[in-house]
Scaffold this motif. Structure first.
Motif, PDB file in Angstrom:
ATOM      1  N   TYR A 140       0.865  -1.190   0.000  1.00 25.75           N
ATOM      2  CA  TYR A 140       0.000   0.000   0.000  1.00 25.75           C
ATOM      3  C   TYR A 140       0.892   1.227   0.000  1.00 25.75           C
ATOM      4  N   SER A 141       0.407   2.312  -0.652  1.00 22.48           N
ATOM      5  CA  SER A 141       1.233   3.527  -0.752  1.00 22.48           C
ATOM      6  C   SER A 141       1.705   4.002   0.615  1.00 22.48           C
ATOM      7  N   GLY A 142       0.815   3.902   1.604  1.00 24.74           N
ATOM      8  CA  GLY A 142       1.179   4.454   2.904  1.00 24.74           C
ATOM      9  C   GLY A 142       1.605   3.404   3.907  1.00 24.74           C
ATOM     10  N   PHE A 192       6.972   1.278  -8.580  1.00 23.68           N
ATOM     11  CA  PHE A 192       5.508   1.279  -8.413  1.00 23.68           C
ATOM     12  C   PHE A 192       4.778   0.502  -9.501  1.00 23.68           C
ATOM     13  N   PRO A 239       1.881  -2.417 -10.318  1.00 24.94           N
ATOM     14  CA  PRO A 239       1.521  -2.284  -8.914  1.00 24.94           C
ATOM     15  C   PRO A 239       1.279  -3.627  -8.229  1.00 24.94           C
ATOM     16  N   TRP A 240       1.629  -3.664  -6.954  1.00 22.44           N
ATOM     17  CA  TRP A 240       1.463  -4.886  -6.155  1.00 22.44           C
ATOM     18  C   TRP A 240      -0.009  -5.303  -6.138  1.00 22.44           C
ATOM     19  N   TRP A 291     -15.792  -6.801  -6.420  1.00 26.97           N
ATOM     20  CA  TRP A 291     -15.505  -6.072  -5.184  1.00 26.97           C
ATOM     21  C   TRP A 291     -15.537  -4.569  -5.411  1.00 26.97           C
ATOM     22  N   LEU A 292     -15.316  -4.127  -6.666  1.00 26.24           N
ATOM     23  CA  LEU A 292     -15.322  -2.691  -6.961  1.00 26.24           C
ATOM     24  C   LEU A 292     -16.715  -2.117  -6.791  1.00 26.24           C
ATOM     25  N   PHE A 352     -12.326  -1.209   6.645  1.00 28.70           N
ATOM     26  CA  PHE A 352     -10.941  -0.897   6.968  1.00 28.70           C
ATOM     27  C   PHE A 352     -10.596  -1.571   8.287  1.00 28.70           C
ATOM     28  N   ILE A 372      -6.748  -6.528  -3.462  1.00 30.50           N
ATOM     29  CA  ILE A 372      -6.537  -5.383  -4.377  1.00 30.50           C
ATOM     30  C   ILE A 372      -5.608  -5.765  -5.518  1.00 30.50           C
ATOM     31  N   ILE A 382      -7.702   5.898   5.138  1.00 31.90           N
ATOM     32  CA  ILE A 382      -7.682   6.687   3.897  1.00 31.90           C
ATOM     33  C   ILE A 382      -6.577   7.744   3.993  1.00 31.90           C
ATOM     34  N   ASP A 405      -3.196   6.077   3.425  1.00 29.85           N
ATOM     35  CA  ASP A 405      -2.952   5.787   2.003  1.00 29.85           C
ATOM     36  C   ASP A 405      -2.529   7.045   1.245  1.00 29.85           C
ATOM     37  N   VAL A 423       0.865   8.388  -0.836  1.00 34.17           N
ATOM     38  CA  VAL A 423       0.915   8.893  -2.221  1.00 34.17           C
ATOM     39  C   VAL A 423       1.661  10.234  -2.223  1.00 34.17           C
ATOM     40  N   GLN A 459      -0.934   4.088 -11.195  1.00 30.19           N
ATOM     41  CA  GLN A 459      -1.402   2.689 -11.250  1.00 30.19           C
ATOM     42  C   GLN A 459      -1.589   2.120  -9.849  1.00 30.19           C
ATOM     43  N   LYS A 460      -0.648   2.500  -8.985  1.00 29.78           N
ATOM     44  CA  LYS A 460      -0.702   2.047  -7.599  1.00 29.78           C
ATOM     45  C   LYS A 460      -1.908   2.661  -6.879  1.00 29.78           C
ATOM     46  N   SER A 461      -2.045   3.985  -7.023  1.00 30.14           N
ATOM     47  CA  SER A 461      -3.058   4.719  -6.263  1.00 30.14           C
ATOM     48  C   SER A 461      -4.472   4.352  -6.667  1.00 30.14           C
ATOM     49  N   LYS A 487      -5.928   1.661  -7.303  1.00 25.83           N
ATOM     50  CA  LYS A 487      -6.506   0.523  -6.571  1.00 25.83           C
ATOM     51  C   LYS A 487      -7.014   0.990  -5.205  1.00 25.83           C
ATOM     52  N   GLU A 488      -6.213   1.826  -4.555  1.00 28.49           N
ATOM     53  CA  GLU A 488      -6.588   2.307  -3.219  1.00 28.49           C
ATOM     54  C   GLU A 488      -7.772   3.265  -3.295  1.00 28.49           C
ATOM     55  N   THR A 543     -10.078   3.417  -5.513  1.00 31.52           N
ATOM     56  CA  THR A 543     -11.302   2.686  -5.837  1.00 31.52           C
ATOM     57  C   THR A 543     -11.971   2.205  -4.551  1.00 31.52           C
ATOM     58  N   TYR A 544     -11.143   1.701  -3.662  1.00 26.61           N
ATOM     59  CA  TYR A 544     -11.640   1.210  -2.368  1.00 26.61           C
ATOM     60  C   TYR A 544     -12.207   2.365  -1.536  1.00 26.61           C
ATOM     61  N   HIS A 545     -11.507   3.511  -1.558  1.00 26.42           N
ATOM     62  CA  HIS A 545     -11.987   4.681  -0.808  1.00 26.42           C
ATOM     63  C   HIS A 545     -13.329   5.157  -1.362  1.00 26.42           C
TER      64      HIS A 545
END
Lengths: 162, 252
Positions: free
Chosen positions: A49-51, A80, A83-84, A114-115, A138, A162, B44, B47, B51, B128-130, B132-133, B135-137
Protein backbone atom coordinates in the motif's frame (compact mmCIF):
# COMPACT_ATOMS: atom_id res chain seq x y z
CA UNK A 1 30.25 -17.06 -5.56
CA UNK A 2 26.78 -15.84 -4.65
CA UNK A 3 23.79 -16.48 -6.88
CA UNK A 4 20.35 -14.90 -7.12
CA UNK A 5 18.94 -18.08 -5.59
CA UNK A 6 21.23 -17.62 -2.55
CA UNK A 7 19.97 -14.07 -2.15
CA UNK A 8 16.36 -15.09 -2.51
CA UNK A 9 16.72 -17.74 0.18
CA UNK A 10 18.44 -15.19 2.43
CA UNK A 11 15.58 -12.75 1.93
CA UNK A 12 13.13 -15.58 2.59
CA UNK A 13 14.37 -15.56 6.18
CA UNK A 14 12.92 -12.07 6.68
CA UNK A 15 9.37 -12.06 8.11
CA UNK A 16 6.81 -9.42 7.20
CA UNK A 17 6.97 -6.87 10.07
CA UNK A 18 3.20 -6.80 10.57
CA UNK A 19 2.23 -10.37 9.67
CA UNK A 20 5.28 -12.33 10.83
CA UNK A 21 3.99 -15.74 9.66
CA UNK A 22 4.74 -14.90 6.06
CA UNK A 23 8.06 -13.78 4.58
CA UNK A 24 8.63 -10.69 2.49
CA UNK A 25 9.35 -12.98 -0.49
CA UNK A 26 5.98 -14.73 -0.10
CA UNK A 27 4.34 -11.32 0.18
CA UNK A 28 5.64 -10.55 -3.30
CA UNK A 29 7.36 -7.22 -2.61
CA UNK A 30 10.81 -8.25 -3.90
CA UNK A 31 10.61 -7.47 -7.62
CA UNK A 32 14.15 -7.74 -8.96
CA UNK A 33 17.60 -8.75 -7.76
CA UNK A 34 20.70 -7.62 -9.64
CA UNK A 35 23.96 -9.06 -8.34
CA UNK A 36 26.85 -6.88 -9.42
CA UNK A 37 29.58 -8.81 -7.59
CA UNK A 38 30.01 -10.53 -4.23
CA UNK A 39 29.80 -7.26 -2.31
CA UNK A 40 27.48 -5.11 -4.45
CA UNK A 41 23.83 -5.65 -5.09
CA UNK A 42 20.81 -3.77 -6.42
CA UNK A 43 17.24 -4.60 -5.48
CA UNK A 44 13.85 -3.40 -6.60
CA UNK A 45 11.04 -3.54 -4.07
CA UNK A 46 7.43 -2.44 -4.40
CA UNK A 47 5.02 -1.24 -1.69
CA UNK A 48 1.87 -3.21 -0.88
CA UNK A 49 0.00 0.00 0.00
CA UNK A 50 1.23 3.53 -0.75
CA UNK A 51 1.18 4.45 2.90
CA UNK A 52 2.22 1.12 4.37
CA UNK A 53 4.44 2.03 7.33
CA UNK A 54 6.07 -1.42 7.18
CA UNK A 55 7.92 -0.60 3.94
CA UNK A 56 10.68 1.31 5.71
CA UNK A 57 11.06 -1.56 8.15
CA UNK A 58 11.26 -4.06 5.27
CA UNK A 59 13.93 -1.95 3.58
CA UNK A 60 15.94 -1.73 6.82
CA UNK A 61 15.61 -5.49 7.42
CA UNK A 62 16.78 -6.29 3.87
CA UNK A 63 19.76 -3.96 4.21
CA UNK A 64 20.74 -5.49 7.55
CA UNK A 65 20.42 -9.05 6.26
CA UNK A 66 22.58 -8.32 3.21
CA UNK A 67 25.20 -6.50 5.28
CA UNK A 68 25.47 -9.53 7.55
CA UNK A 69 26.26 -11.57 4.47
CA UNK A 70 29.09 -9.47 3.18
CA UNK A 71 27.44 -6.87 1.00
CA UNK A 72 28.89 -3.40 1.44
CA UNK A 73 27.19 -1.70 -1.49
CA UNK A 74 23.43 -2.13 -1.34
CA UNK A 75 21.08 -0.11 -3.50
CA UNK A 76 17.34 -0.48 -2.93
CA UNK A 77 14.97 1.16 -5.37
CA UNK A 78 11.25 1.53 -4.78
CA UNK A 79 9.26 0.76 -7.91
CA UNK A 80 5.51 1.28 -8.41
CA UNK A 81 4.84 -0.39 -11.71
CA UNK A 82 3.47 -3.00 -12.11
CA UNK A 83 1.52 -2.28 -8.91
CA UNK A 84 1.46 -4.89 -6.16
CA UNK A 85 -1.59 -7.10 -6.08
CA UNK A 86 -2.84 -9.75 -3.68
CA UNK A 87 -2.62 -12.14 -6.66
CA UNK A 88 1.13 -12.26 -5.97
CA UNK A 89 0.65 -13.91 -2.58
CA UNK A 90 1.78 -17.52 -2.99
CA UNK A 91 -0.68 -20.34 -2.21
CA UNK A 92 1.63 -21.33 0.64
CA UNK A 93 1.40 -17.81 2.06
CA UNK A 94 -2.40 -17.90 1.86
CA UNK A 95 -2.40 -21.18 3.84
CA UNK A 96 -0.14 -19.66 6.47
CA UNK A 97 -2.37 -16.59 6.77
CA UNK A 98 -5.41 -18.75 7.34
CA UNK A 99 -3.68 -20.81 10.04
CA UNK A 100 -2.62 -17.56 11.68
CA UNK A 101 -6.28 -16.44 11.86
CA UNK A 102 -6.32 -14.01 8.92
CA UNK A 103 -8.66 -14.89 6.07
CA UNK A 104 -6.62 -14.74 2.83
CA UNK A 105 -7.97 -12.84 -0.21
CA UNK A 106 -10.62 -15.09 -1.75
CA UNK A 107 -10.85 -13.62 -5.22
CA UNK A 108 -8.36 -12.71 -7.86
CA UNK A 109 -8.29 -9.04 -8.75
CA UNK A 110 -9.53 -10.09 -12.21
CA UNK A 111 -12.90 -10.43 -10.52
CA UNK A 112 -14.13 -6.85 -10.34
CA UNK A 113 -17.24 -7.52 -8.26
CA UNK A 114 -15.50 -6.07 -5.18
CA UNK A 115 -15.32 -2.69 -6.96
CA UNK A 116 -19.07 -2.38 -7.16
CA UNK A 117 -19.47 -3.41 -3.57
CA UNK A 118 -21.39 -6.62 -4.19
CA UNK A 119 -21.26 -8.81 -1.12
CA UNK A 120 -18.80 -11.65 -1.40
CA UNK A 121 -18.37 -14.69 0.71
CA UNK A 122 -15.36 -14.76 3.00
CA UNK A 123 -14.54 -17.98 4.81
CA UNK A 124 -13.99 -17.88 8.57
CA UNK A 125 -10.35 -18.88 9.16
CA UNK A 126 -11.33 -20.71 12.36
CA UNK A 127 -14.49 -22.74 11.74
CA UNK A 128 -14.45 -22.48 7.90
CA UNK A 129 -18.04 -21.28 7.78
CA UNK A 130 -19.06 -19.11 4.82
CA UNK A 131 -21.69 -17.42 6.96
CA UNK A 132 -19.67 -14.30 7.78
CA UNK A 133 -20.37 -10.59 7.72
CA UNK A 134 -18.38 -7.47 7.03
CA UNK A 135 -17.88 -5.35 10.16
CA UNK A 136 -15.54 -2.72 8.78
CA UNK A 137 -14.09 -2.16 5.31
CA UNK A 138 -10.94 -0.90 6.97
CA UNK A 139 -9.00 -2.78 9.60
CA UNK A 140 -5.97 -2.84 11.86
CA UNK A 141 -3.51 -2.31 8.99
CA UNK A 142 -3.84 -0.84 5.49
CA UNK A 143 -4.14 -4.31 3.94
CA UNK A 144 -6.96 -5.69 6.08
CA UNK A 145 -10.73 -5.44 6.61
CA UNK A 146 -12.68 -6.70 9.62
CA UNK A 147 -15.24 -9.52 9.45
CA UNK A 148 -17.21 -11.56 11.95
CA UNK A 149 -18.23 -15.20 11.69
CA UNK A 150 -21.97 -15.71 12.21
CA UNK A 151 -21.44 -19.34 13.24
CA UNK A 152 -18.60 -19.28 15.77
CA UNK A 153 -19.06 -15.51 16.40
CA UNK A 154 -15.31 -14.86 16.22
CA UNK A 155 -14.28 -11.55 14.67
CA UNK A 156 -11.37 -11.92 12.24
CA UNK A 157 -9.14 -9.96 9.85
CA UNK A 158 -9.59 -10.38 6.11
CA UNK A 159 -6.71 -9.63 3.74
CA UNK A 160 -8.28 -7.11 1.33
CA UNK A 161 -8.27 -8.07 -2.29
CA UNK A 162 -6.54 -5.38 -4.38
CA UNK B 1 8.93 27.48 -18.53
CA UNK B 2 10.98 24.36 -19.21
CA UNK B 3 9.46 20.88 -19.23
CA UNK B 4 11.38 20.12 -16.06
CA UNK B 5 9.93 23.16 -14.25
CA UNK B 6 6.45 22.25 -15.44
CA UNK B 7 6.86 18.66 -14.28
CA UNK B 8 8.01 19.87 -10.85
CA UNK B 9 4.95 22.14 -10.51
CA UNK B 10 2.61 19.42 -11.73
CA UNK B 11 3.95 16.78 -9.37
CA UNK B 12 3.87 19.23 -6.48
CA UNK B 13 0.23 20.08 -7.20
CA UNK B 14 -0.86 16.43 -6.99
CA UNK B 15 1.34 15.82 -3.93
CA UNK B 16 0.00 18.85 -2.05
CA UNK B 17 -3.63 17.94 -2.70
CA UNK B 18 -2.99 14.51 -1.17
CA UNK B 19 -0.89 15.83 1.70
CA UNK B 20 -3.29 18.55 2.85
CA UNK B 21 -6.38 16.36 2.58
CA UNK B 22 -4.60 13.63 4.57
CA UNK B 23 -3.61 16.13 7.25
CA UNK B 24 -7.14 17.50 7.38
CA UNK B 25 -9.02 14.21 7.68
CA UNK B 26 -6.48 12.92 10.20
CA UNK B 27 -8.18 15.32 12.61
CA UNK B 28 -10.93 12.71 12.88
CA UNK B 29 -8.49 10.23 14.43
CA UNK B 30 -9.98 9.29 17.79
CA UNK B 31 -13.03 11.48 17.09
CA UNK B 32 -14.89 9.42 14.46
CA UNK B 33 -18.63 8.97 14.95
CA UNK B 34 -17.94 5.31 15.71
CA UNK B 35 -14.94 3.03 15.68
CA UNK B 36 -15.29 1.65 12.15
CA UNK B 37 -15.47 5.13 10.64
CA UNK B 38 -12.56 6.27 12.75
CA UNK B 39 -10.58 3.40 11.22
CA UNK B 40 -11.82 4.18 7.72
CA UNK B 41 -10.76 7.81 7.68
CA UNK B 42 -7.46 7.06 9.38
CA UNK B 43 -6.73 4.39 6.76
CA UNK B 44 -7.68 6.69 3.90
CA UNK B 45 -5.46 9.40 5.37
CA UNK B 46 -2.60 6.91 5.62
CA UNK B 47 -2.95 5.79 2.00
CA UNK B 48 -2.97 9.31 0.65
CA UNK B 49 -0.09 10.41 2.90
CA UNK B 50 1.82 7.58 1.23
CA UNK B 51 0.91 8.89 -2.22
CA UNK B 52 1.99 12.39 -1.15
CA UNK B 53 5.32 11.04 0.10
CA UNK B 54 6.06 9.23 -3.17
CA UNK B 55 5.15 12.32 -5.17
CA UNK B 56 7.15 14.71 -2.98
CA UNK B 57 10.18 12.45 -3.31
CA UNK B 58 9.74 12.54 -7.05
CA UNK B 59 9.26 16.33 -7.03
CA UNK B 60 12.44 16.71 -4.99
CA UNK B 61 14.38 14.62 -7.50
CA UNK B 62 12.99 16.63 -10.46
CA UNK B 63 13.89 19.91 -8.81
CA UNK B 64 17.36 18.56 -8.05
CA UNK B 65 18.36 21.41 -5.74
CA UNK B 66 19.09 19.29 -2.71
CA UNK B 67 15.66 19.74 -1.10
CA UNK B 68 14.20 16.53 0.33
CA UNK B 69 10.55 15.43 0.36
CA UNK B 70 10.35 16.41 4.04
CA UNK B 71 11.75 19.87 3.31
CA UNK B 72 9.12 20.36 0.61
CA UNK B 73 6.39 19.36 3.05
CA UNK B 74 7.59 21.27 6.09
CA UNK B 75 9.48 24.33 4.90
CA UNK B 76 7.22 25.88 2.31
CA UNK B 77 4.76 28.67 3.15
CA UNK B 78 1.08 28.74 2.24
CA UNK B 79 1.66 30.71 -0.98
CA UNK B 80 4.02 27.96 -2.14
CA UNK B 81 1.41 25.21 -1.79
CA UNK B 82 -0.70 24.17 -4.79
CA UNK B 83 -3.28 21.88 -3.23
CA UNK B 84 -6.88 22.35 -4.39
CA UNK B 85 -8.69 24.62 -1.91
CA UNK B 86 -11.38 22.03 -1.24
CA UNK B 87 -8.81 19.90 0.63
CA UNK B 88 -7.89 22.62 3.15
CA UNK B 89 -11.46 23.49 4.17
CA UNK B 90 -12.39 22.51 7.73
CA UNK B 91 -13.98 19.08 8.18
CA UNK B 92 -17.27 20.38 9.52
CA UNK B 93 -19.71 17.66 10.50
CA UNK B 94 -19.37 14.10 9.28
CA UNK B 95 -21.68 14.64 6.30
CA UNK B 96 -19.44 17.44 5.08
CA UNK B 97 -16.27 15.38 5.57
CA UNK B 98 -17.79 12.49 3.62
CA UNK B 99 -19.24 14.62 0.80
CA UNK B 100 -15.86 16.32 0.32
CA UNK B 101 -14.09 12.97 0.39
CA UNK B 102 -16.45 11.48 -2.21
CA UNK B 103 -15.94 14.52 -4.49
CA UNK B 104 -12.16 14.18 -4.28
CA UNK B 105 -12.11 10.35 -4.42
CA UNK B 106 -14.24 10.46 -7.56
CA UNK B 107 -11.93 13.05 -9.12
CA UNK B 108 -8.87 10.99 -8.17
CA UNK B 109 -10.39 7.82 -9.59
CA UNK B 110 -10.76 9.30 -13.10
CA UNK B 111 -7.61 11.42 -12.84
CA UNK B 112 -5.39 8.45 -11.93
CA UNK B 113 -7.07 6.32 -14.60
CA UNK B 114 -5.78 8.84 -17.17
CA UNK B 115 -2.45 9.47 -15.43
CA UNK B 116 -1.80 5.71 -15.47
CA UNK B 117 -1.25 6.15 -19.23
CA UNK B 118 1.32 8.95 -18.78
CA UNK B 119 4.62 8.78 -20.65
CA UNK B 120 6.35 9.72 -17.40
CA UNK B 121 7.16 6.37 -15.85
CA UNK B 122 7.14 7.49 -12.21
CA UNK B 123 3.81 9.31 -12.44
CA UNK B 124 2.39 6.37 -14.38
CA UNK B 125 3.54 3.92 -11.68
CA UNK B 126 2.24 6.02 -8.78
CA UNK B 127 -1.11 6.42 -10.57
CA UNK B 128 -1.40 2.69 -11.25
CA UNK B 129 -0.70 2.05 -7.60
CA UNK B 130 -3.06 4.72 -6.26
CA UNK B 131 -6.03 3.83 -8.40
CA UNK B 132 -6.51 0.52 -6.57
CA UNK B 133 -6.59 2.31 -3.22
CA UNK B 134 -8.78 5.16 -4.41
CA UNK B 135 -11.30 2.69 -5.84
CA UNK B 136 -11.64 1.21 -2.37
CA UNK B 137 -11.99 4.68 -0.81
CA UNK B 138 -14.58 5.79 -3.35
CA UNK B 139 -16.64 2.71 -2.73
CA UNK B 140 -16.68 3.48 0.97
CA UNK B 141 -17.40 7.21 0.74
CA UNK B 142 -20.07 6.75 -1.97
CA UNK B 143 -21.93 4.29 0.23
CA UNK B 144 -21.99 6.93 2.97
CA UNK B 145 -23.20 9.68 0.64
CA UNK B 146 -26.07 7.36 -0.26
CA UNK B 147 -26.86 6.57 3.35
CA UNK B 148 -26.81 10.24 4.37
CA UNK B 149 -28.79 11.43 1.35
CA UNK B 150 -31.35 8.69 1.44
CA UNK B 151 -31.37 8.38 5.24
CA UNK B 152 -33.24 10.57 7.70
CA UNK B 153 -34.43 14.10 7.07
CA UNK B 154 -31.61 15.36 9.29
CA UNK B 155 -28.86 13.41 7.48
CA UNK B 156 -30.30 14.38 4.08
CA UNK B 157 -30.33 18.08 4.98
CA UNK B 158 -26.80 17.98 6.30
CA UNK B 159 -25.48 16.20 3.20
CA UNK B 160 -27.33 18.66 0.92
CA UNK B 161 -26.02 21.62 2.90
CA UNK B 162 -22.46 20.27 2.61
CA UNK B 163 -22.89 19.76 -1.12
CA UNK B 164 -24.23 23.30 -1.58
CA UNK B 165 -21.29 24.79 0.31
CA UNK B 166 -18.57 22.64 -1.25
CA UNK B 167 -19.64 22.71 -4.88
CA UNK B 168 -18.05 26.15 -5.50
CA UNK B 169 -14.64 24.54 -4.85
CA UNK B 170 -14.98 21.80 -7.48
CA UNK B 171 -14.23 23.99 -10.51
CA UNK B 172 -10.63 24.35 -9.44
CA UNK B 173 -9.97 20.64 -9.72
CA UNK B 174 -10.23 20.89 -13.51
CA UNK B 175 -8.35 24.15 -14.14
CA UNK B 176 -5.47 23.88 -16.55
CA UNK B 177 -2.54 26.29 -16.84
CA UNK B 178 0.65 26.65 -18.86
CA UNK B 179 2.03 23.72 -16.83
CA UNK B 180 -0.69 21.40 -18.14
CA UNK B 181 -0.30 22.71 -21.70
CA UNK B 182 3.42 21.98 -21.78
CA UNK B 183 3.05 18.52 -20.29
CA UNK B 184 0.02 17.45 -22.33
CA UNK B 185 2.12 18.06 -25.46
CA UNK B 186 4.72 15.67 -24.04
CA UNK B 187 2.12 13.02 -23.26
CA UNK B 188 2.83 13.40 -19.53
CA UNK B 189 -0.13 15.33 -18.10
CA UNK B 190 -3.81 14.52 -18.16
CA UNK B 191 -6.36 16.52 -20.15
CA UNK B 192 -8.63 17.54 -17.27
CA UNK B 193 -11.56 18.26 -19.61
CA UNK B 194 -11.81 14.52 -20.18
CA UNK B 195 -11.71 13.86 -16.45
CA UNK B 196 -14.36 16.50 -15.85
CA UNK B 197 -16.91 14.85 -18.09
CA UNK B 198 -16.50 11.46 -16.42
CA UNK B 199 -16.47 12.98 -12.95
CA UNK B 200 -19.68 14.92 -13.63
CA UNK B 201 -21.49 11.84 -14.93
CA UNK B 202 -20.38 9.77 -11.97
CA UNK B 203 -21.34 12.45 -9.44
CA UNK B 204 -24.73 13.04 -11.08
CA UNK B 205 -25.48 9.35 -10.89
CA UNK B 206 -24.34 9.09 -7.26
CA UNK B 207 -26.32 12.18 -6.19
CA UNK B 208 -29.44 11.01 -7.94
CA UNK B 209 -29.21 7.63 -6.21
CA UNK B 210 -28.73 9.49 -2.93
CA UNK B 211 -31.78 11.74 -3.55
CA UNK B 212 -29.51 14.80 -3.36
CA UNK B 213 -29.79 17.77 -5.71
CA UNK B 214 -26.71 18.63 -7.74
CA UNK B 215 -26.02 22.38 -7.34
CA UNK B 216 -26.39 24.25 -10.64
CA UNK B 217 -24.92 27.52 -11.94
CA UNK B 218 -22.53 27.91 -9.05
CA UNK B 219 -19.84 30.59 -8.98
CA UNK B 220 -16.53 28.73 -8.86
CA UNK B 221 -13.71 29.69 -6.53
CA UNK B 222 -10.20 29.79 -7.98
CA UNK B 223 -6.61 30.45 -6.96
CA UNK B 224 -4.75 27.35 -5.84
CA UNK B 225 -2.92 26.89 -9.15
CA UNK B 226 -1.21 30.21 -8.32
CA UNK B 227 -0.75 29.38 -4.65
CA UNK B 228 -3.72 31.47 -3.52
CA UNK B 229 -5.70 29.82 -0.74
CA UNK B 230 -8.51 30.23 1.75
CA UNK B 231 -7.65 31.45 5.24
CA UNK B 232 -7.63 27.84 6.44
CA UNK B 233 -4.41 26.65 4.79
CA UNK B 234 -2.01 28.76 6.85
CA UNK B 235 -3.52 27.38 10.07
CA UNK B 236 -3.26 23.78 8.96
CA UNK B 237 0.38 24.35 7.95
CA UNK B 238 1.15 26.03 11.25
CA UNK B 239 0.09 22.86 13.00
CA UNK B 240 1.63 20.41 10.52
CA UNK B 241 4.96 22.23 10.32
CA UNK B 242 5.37 23.31 13.95
CA UNK B 243 7.73 20.55 15.03
CA UNK B 244 10.21 20.57 12.13
CA UNK B 245 10.23 24.38 12.13
CA UNK B 246 10.94 24.52 15.84
CA UNK B 247 13.52 21.74 15.69
CA UNK B 248 14.88 21.77 12.13
CA UNK B 249 17.37 19.02 12.93
CA UNK B 250 14.81 16.66 14.44
CA UNK B 251 14.98 13.10 13.11
CA UNK B 252 12.16 10.55 13.14
Amino acid sequence: MKTKENILSLLSEIPDPEIPVITIVELGVIREITLIDDTSIELKITPTYSGCPAMQQIEDDVRKKLQEHGFSSIKINMVFSPPWTTDWLTEEAKDKLQKYGIAPPEHTTEDKSWLSGKPKSVTCPRCKSKNTKLISQFGSTACKALYQCQECLEPFDYFKCI
Amino acid sequence: MTTQEALFQYTLRIADTNLILAQRISEWTGHGPFLEEDLALTNIALDITGVAKSLLEYAASIENKGRSADELAYFRNDRQFYNAQITELPNGDYARTIVRQAIVDCFDYYFYTELAKSKDETLMGIAQKSIKEVTYHLRHTSSWVERFGDGTEESHNRAQQALNELWQYTGELFEMTEVDEILIKEGIAVDLNKVKEKWENHMSELLEKSTLAKPENVFMQTGSRKGIHTEHLAFILAEMQALPRMYPDAKW
